[in-house]
Write a protein that holds these residues in place. Structure first.
Motif, PDB file in Angstrom:
ATOM      1  N   GLU A 192       0.838  -1.191   0.000  1.00 42.09           N
ATOM      2  CA  GLU A 192       0.000   0.000   0.000  1.00 42.09           C
ATOM      3  C   GLU A 192       0.877   1.247   0.000  1.00 42.09           C
ATOM      4  O   GLU A 192       1.870   1.315   0.719  1.00 42.09           O
ATOM      5  CB  GLU A 192      -0.925   0.015   1.214  1.00 42.09           C
ATOM      6  N   LEU A 193       0.483   2.219  -0.801  1.00 42.13           N
ATOM      7  CA  LEU A 193       1.213   3.485  -0.870  1.00 42.13           C
ATOM      8  C   LEU A 193       0.698   4.406   0.228  1.00 42.13           C
ATOM      9  O   LEU A 193      -0.488   4.733   0.275  1.00 42.13           O
ATOM     10  CB  LEU A 193       1.012   4.121  -2.249  1.00 42.13           C
ATOM     11  N   LYS A 194       1.578   4.836   1.117  1.00 37.12           N
ATOM     12  CA  LYS A 194       1.177   5.671   2.248  1.00 37.12           C
ATOM     13  C   LYS A 194       1.200   7.158   1.917  1.00 37.12           C
ATOM     14  O   LYS A 194       0.374   7.923   2.406  1.00 37.12           O
ATOM     15  CB  LYS A 194       2.090   5.387   3.446  1.00 37.12           C
ATOM     16  N   THR A 195       2.164   7.562   1.087  1.00 39.08           N
ATOM     17  CA  THR A 195       2.265   8.978   0.722  1.00 39.08           C
ATOM     18  C   THR A 195       1.513   9.234  -0.581  1.00 39.08           C
ATOM     19  O   THR A 195       1.724   8.522  -1.565  1.00 39.08           O
ATOM     20  CB  THR A 195       3.744   9.379   0.529  1.00 39.08           C
ATOM     21  N   PRO A 196       0.628  10.220  -0.614  1.00 38.54           N
ATOM     22  CA  PRO A 196      -0.141  10.476  -1.845  1.00 38.54           C
ATOM     23  C   PRO A 196       0.776  10.794  -3.023  1.00 38.54           C
ATOM     24  O   PRO A 196       1.800  11.446  -2.879  1.00 38.54           O
ATOM     25  CB  PRO A 196      -1.008  11.691  -1.475  1.00 38.54           C
ATOM     26  N   ARG A 197       0.389  10.314  -4.185  1.00 37.20           N
ATOM     27  CA  ARG A 197       1.120  10.587  -5.415  1.00 37.20           C
ATOM     28  C   ARG A 197       0.233  11.381  -6.366  1.00 37.20           C
ATOM     29  O   ARG A 197      -0.995  11.425  -6.209  1.00 37.20           O
ATOM     30  CB  ARG A 197       1.535   9.279  -6.106  1.00 37.20           C
ATOM     31  N   LEU A 198       0.840  11.977  -7.354  1.00 34.57           N
ATOM     32  CA  LEU A 198       0.089  12.700  -8.377  1.00 34.57           C
ATOM     33  C   LEU A 198      -0.217  11.732  -9.523  1.00 34.57           C
ATOM     34  O   LEU A 198       0.688  11.165 -10.126  1.00 34.57           O
ATOM     35  CB  LEU A 198       0.899  13.892  -8.897  1.00 34.57           C
ATOM     36  N   GLU A 199      -1.500  11.522  -9.790  1.00 30.28           N
ATOM     37  CA  GLU A 199      -1.899  10.620 -10.865  1.00 30.28           C
ATOM     38  C   GLU A 199      -1.599  11.223 -12.231  1.00 30.28           C
ATOM     39  O   GLU A 199      -1.766  12.423 -12.444  1.00 30.28           O
ATOM     40  CB  GLU A 199      -3.391  10.302 -10.778  1.00 30.28           C
ATOM     41  N   VAL A 200      -1.129  10.391 -13.141  1.00 30.05           N
ATOM     42  CA  VAL A 200      -0.891  10.820 -14.519  1.00 30.05           C
ATOM     43  C   VAL A 200      -2.153  10.529 -15.327  1.00 30.05           C
ATOM     44  O   VAL A 200      -2.583   9.373 -15.401  1.00 30.05           O
ATOM     45  CB  VAL A 200       0.314  10.067 -15.128  1.00 30.05           C
ATOM     46  N   PRO A 201      -2.778  11.548 -15.916  1.00 27.04           N
ATOM     47  CA  PRO A 201      -4.026  11.302 -16.656  1.00 27.04           C
ATOM     48  C   PRO A 201      -3.803  10.423 -17.878  1.00 27.04           C
ATOM     49  O   PRO A 201      -2.762  10.498 -18.529  1.00 27.04           O
ATOM     50  CB  PRO A 201      -4.474  12.714 -17.058  1.00 27.04           C
ATOM     51  N   PHE A 202      -4.776   9.593 -18.163  1.00 21.52           N
ATOM     52  CA  PHE A 202      -4.719   8.707 -19.336  1.00 21.52           C
ATOM     53  C   PHE A 202      -5.297   9.467 -20.528  1.00 21.52           C
ATOM     54  O   PHE A 202      -6.483   9.790 -20.561  1.00 21.52           O
ATOM     55  CB  PHE A 202      -5.505   7.423 -19.080  1.00 21.52           C
ATOM     56  N   VAL A 203      -4.442   9.751 -21.507  1.00 26.21           N
ATOM     57  CA  VAL A 203      -4.860  10.490 -22.701  1.00 26.21           C
ATOM     58  C   VAL A 203      -4.675   9.567 -23.905  1.00 26.21           C
ATOM     59  O   VAL A 203      -3.555   9.402 -24.398  1.00 26.21           O
ATOM     60  CB  VAL A 203      -4.041  11.781 -22.880  1.00 26.21           C
ATOM     61  N   PRO A 204      -5.741   8.941 -24.392  1.00 25.97           N
ATOM     62  CA  PRO A 204      -5.594   8.003 -25.511  1.00 25.97           C
ATOM     63  C   PRO A 204      -5.176   8.706 -26.793  1.00 25.97           C
ATOM     64  O   PRO A 204      -5.580   9.840 -27.057  1.00 25.97           O
ATOM     65  CB  PRO A 204      -6.994   7.383 -25.642  1.00 25.97           C
ATOM     66  N   MET A 205      -4.346   8.050 -27.580  1.00 23.15           N
ATOM     67  CA  MET A 205      -3.935   8.596 -28.869  1.00 23.15           C
ATOM     68  C   MET A 205      -5.046   8.401 -29.893  1.00 23.15           C
ATOM     69  O   MET A 205      -5.957   7.584 -29.693  1.00 23.15           O
ATOM     70  CB  MET A 205      -2.638   7.922 -29.336  1.00 23.15           C
ATOM     71  N   SER A 206      -4.975   9.138 -30.976  1.00 20.55           N
ATOM     72  CA  SER A 206      -5.979   9.023 -32.022  1.00 20.55           C
ATOM     73  C   SER A 206      -5.903   7.647 -32.680  1.00 20.55           C
ATOM     74  O   SER A 206      -4.867   6.972 -32.644  1.00 20.55           O
ATOM     75  CB  SER A 206      -5.788  10.115 -33.073  1.00 20.55           C
ATOM     76  N   GLU A 207      -7.025   7.242 -33.301  1.00 20.90           N
ATOM     77  CA  GLU A 207      -7.063   5.935 -33.957  1.00 20.90           C
ATOM     78  C   GLU A 207      -6.046   5.859 -35.089  1.00 20.90           C
ATOM     79  O   GLU A 207      -5.398   4.829 -35.291  1.00 20.90           O
ATOM     80  CB  GLU A 207      -8.468   5.681 -34.502  1.00 20.90           C
ATOM     81  N   GLN A 208      -5.878   6.981 -35.807  1.00 20.05           N
ATOM     82  CA  GLN A 208      -4.929   6.994 -36.920  1.00 20.05           C
ATOM     83  C   GLN A 208      -3.495   6.821 -36.419  1.00 20.05           C
ATOM     84  O   GLN A 208      -2.711   6.062 -36.994  1.00 20.05           O
ATOM     85  CB  GLN A 208      -5.055   8.302 -37.696  1.00 20.05           C
ATOM     86  N   LYS A 209      -3.168   7.491 -35.315  1.00 21.87           N
ATOM     87  CA  LYS A 209      -1.825   7.362 -34.755  1.00 21.87           C
ATOM     88  C   LYS A 209      -1.588   5.954 -34.229  1.00 21.87           C
ATOM     89  O   LYS A 209      -0.496   5.393 -34.390  1.00 21.87           O
ATOM     90  CB  LYS A 209      -1.626   8.385 -33.634  1.00 21.87           C
ATOM     91  N   TRP A 210      -2.612   5.365 -33.630  1.00 17.48           N
ATOM     92  CA  TRP A 210      -2.476   4.012 -33.095  1.00 17.48           C
ATOM     93  C   TRP A 210      -2.272   3.005 -34.225  1.00 17.48           C
ATOM     94  O   TRP A 210      -1.436   2.105 -34.123  1.00 17.48           O
ATOM     95  CB  TRP A 210      -3.706   3.650 -32.273  1.00 17.48           C
ATOM     96  N   GLU A 211      -3.028   3.145 -35.312  1.00 19.25           N
ATOM     97  CA  GLU A 211      -2.863   2.244 -36.440  1.00 19.25           C
ATOM     98  C   GLU A 211      -1.468   2.399 -37.059  1.00 19.25           C
ATOM     99  O   GLU A 211      -0.854   1.428 -37.486  1.00 19.25           O
ATOM    100  CB  GLU A 211      -3.935   2.510 -37.501  1.00 19.25           C
ATOM    101  N   GLY A 212      -0.966   3.641 -37.086  1.00 21.36           N
ATOM    102  CA  GLY A 212       0.384   3.868 -37.587  1.00 21.36           C
ATOM    103  C   GLY A 212       1.435   3.206 -36.717  1.00 21.36           C
ATOM    104  O   GLY A 212       2.404   2.624 -37.218  1.00 21.36           O
ATOM    105  N   ALA A 213       1.236   3.276 -35.377  1.00 21.11           N
ATOM    106  CA  ALA A 213       2.173   2.636 -34.449  1.00 21.11           C
ATOM    107  C   ALA A 213       2.157   1.117 -34.616  1.00 21.11           C
ATOM    108  O   ALA A 213       3.201   0.465 -34.598  1.00 21.11           O
ATOM    109  CB  ALA A 213       1.817   3.014 -33.012  1.00 21.11           C
ATOM    110  N   LYS A 214       0.959   0.543 -34.804  1.00 23.60           N
ATOM    111  CA  LYS A 214       0.849  -0.899 -35.016  1.00 23.60           C
ATOM    112  C   LYS A 214       1.526  -1.301 -36.329  1.00 23.60           C
ATOM    113  O   LYS A 214       2.181  -2.336 -36.418  1.00 23.60           O
ATOM    114  CB  LYS A 214      -0.633  -1.304 -35.039  1.00 23.60           C
ATOM    115  N   PHE A 215       1.371  -0.463 -37.344  1.00 19.48           N
ATOM    116  CA  PHE A 215       1.973  -0.762 -38.644  1.00 19.48           C
ATOM    117  C   PHE A 215       3.499  -0.770 -38.534  1.00 19.48           C
ATOM    118  O   PHE A 215       4.172  -1.627 -39.098  1.00 19.48           O
ATOM    119  CB  PHE A 215       1.514   0.275 -39.658  1.00 19.48           C
ATOM    120  N   GLN A 216       4.059   0.185 -37.780  1.00 23.35           N
ATOM    121  CA  GLN A 216       5.505   0.228 -37.589  1.00 23.35           C
ATOM    122  C   GLN A 216       6.008  -1.018 -36.865  1.00 23.35           C
ATOM    123  O   GLN A 216       7.070  -1.553 -37.198  1.00 23.35           O
ATOM    124  CB  GLN A 216       5.890   1.479 -36.800  1.00 23.35           C
TER     125      GLN A 216
END
Length: 337
Positions: A192-216
């Motif tokens: 268990e984490l006792k000291t609070p941390r700063l959460e990193v927001p989840f920002v999904p990439m665009s579908e076009q960028k994701w398909e490009g990453a998969k292609f690479q």
């Protein structure tokens, strides 16, 4: 008190009894000041919560990552065995290949790591599957570390052997329970984490960028690594007059190695290159064309597995190579490869 002590030759009995009490109170007041100062300093030092380093965050998400690791490994292992016609026909080697790559977000088998988010500021942190995929940042790197820790604790070869023999593989739930509570014990006593941390927001990439990453990743798996450029990016790198090259194409000693040099006339509409030592031979042009044909065929074969966005990227690769062939050979006629 000190004045009375100074001027009276023989202080009274009451004064002698009163003086130690005053000195004691003064001493206690002196000792109390540093304590309060330390508290204030500690409070100021704590400040607002900040993101944990990936190596530290990994300790608090090992259980959640183990469960996600188990679910994805089970799914990929069952899929490859079904594709190859059963456990015996598959063998251990394809299973071991999955296990070796599944904790690396840069690999196709490890891209699942980019689809999870670490949720919670303190206490028991959760690893939650998201609808999209995000660039592999701090939390993704922490999940990679935790995933590798689980895999190391179990042993890659031992794990592939158990999957091949069908141990704990009747369902995802059975496999997850065995992997995280018995084989690795990652979820027996989660931290268990006792000291609070700063959460990193989840920002999904665009579908076009994701398909490009998969292609690479697919191109890399075929031994055709490199960086993808769309037509606009390529035009910006080349310039309006076609000067300049994308990264990886500018190390040819000013094109002298191919018997060409820039045209010094600078006249628009004229060829940008003129013969230096000798005009480009048909052999060099044929070689470039053969390379382009090979890349074109491979790109089209890979693109059939993806969406129209990936096919557009494939067309961009072919168009780029076509421009390079015409650029090097001095041809101006536009024709399909």
């Amino acid at each position: 008190v000190f004045r009375l002590w100074k001027f009276e030759e023989e202080p009274s009995l009451a004064m002698r009894a009163f003086l130690p009490l005053v000195l004691t109170l003064a001493l206690l007041a002196t000792l109390a000041v540093p304590t309060d100062a330390k508290k204030l300093k500690k409070k100021a030092k704590s400040g607002p919560p900040a993101p944990l380093a990936a190596s530290k965050l990994a300790r608090y998400i090992e259980c959640g990552v183990c469960e996600a690791f188990a679910e994805n490994l089970h799914a990929q292992a069952m899929a490859v065995m079904e594709e190859k016609g059963g456990r015996k026909k598959t063998g251990e080697e394809p299973l071991l290949e999955i296990i070796e790559a599944i904790c690396d977000a840069k690999e196709e088998k490890g891209e699942w790591l980019m689809g999870y988010d670490v949720v919670g500021e303190k206490g028991l942190l959760q690893v939650v599957k998201q609808a999209g995929f995000m660039d592999c940042g701090l939390e993704c790197q922490a999940m990679q570390i935790a995933c590798d820790e689980v895999r190391t604790n179990v042993g890659g070869s031992d794990l592939s052997e158990k999957i091949y023999k069908g141990q704990y593989t009747n369902s995802k739930a059975e496999f997850k329970s065995a992997l995280c509570f018995k084989l690795s014990e990652s979820c027996v006593s989660p931290k268990e984490l006792k000291t609070p941390r700063l959460e990193v927001p989840f920002v999904p990439m665009s579908e076009q960028k994701w398909e490009g990453a998969k292609f690479q990743k697919k191109m890399k798996a075929m031994g055709m690594g490199g960086k993808m450029y769309d037509k606009d990016s390529l035009a910006n790198m080349m310039g309006e007059d076609g000067e300049g090259f994308p990264p990886g194409m500018d190390g040819m000693d000013g094109m002298d190695g191919m018997g060409m040099r820039p045209d010094d006339s600078g006249e628009p509409g004229e060829s940008e290159y003129e013969p230096h030592h000798a005009p480009p031979s048909e052999a060099s042009t044929d070689t470039l064309t053969m390379v382009a044909d090979g890349v074109s065929a491979a790109a089209k074969a890979v693109a059939t597995e993806f969406t129209e966005s990936a096919e557009a990227l494939s067309a961009g690769v072919v168009d780029t190579i076509r421009q390079g062939v015409e650029y090097f050979s001095g041809k101006t006629k536009d024709k399909e490869l």
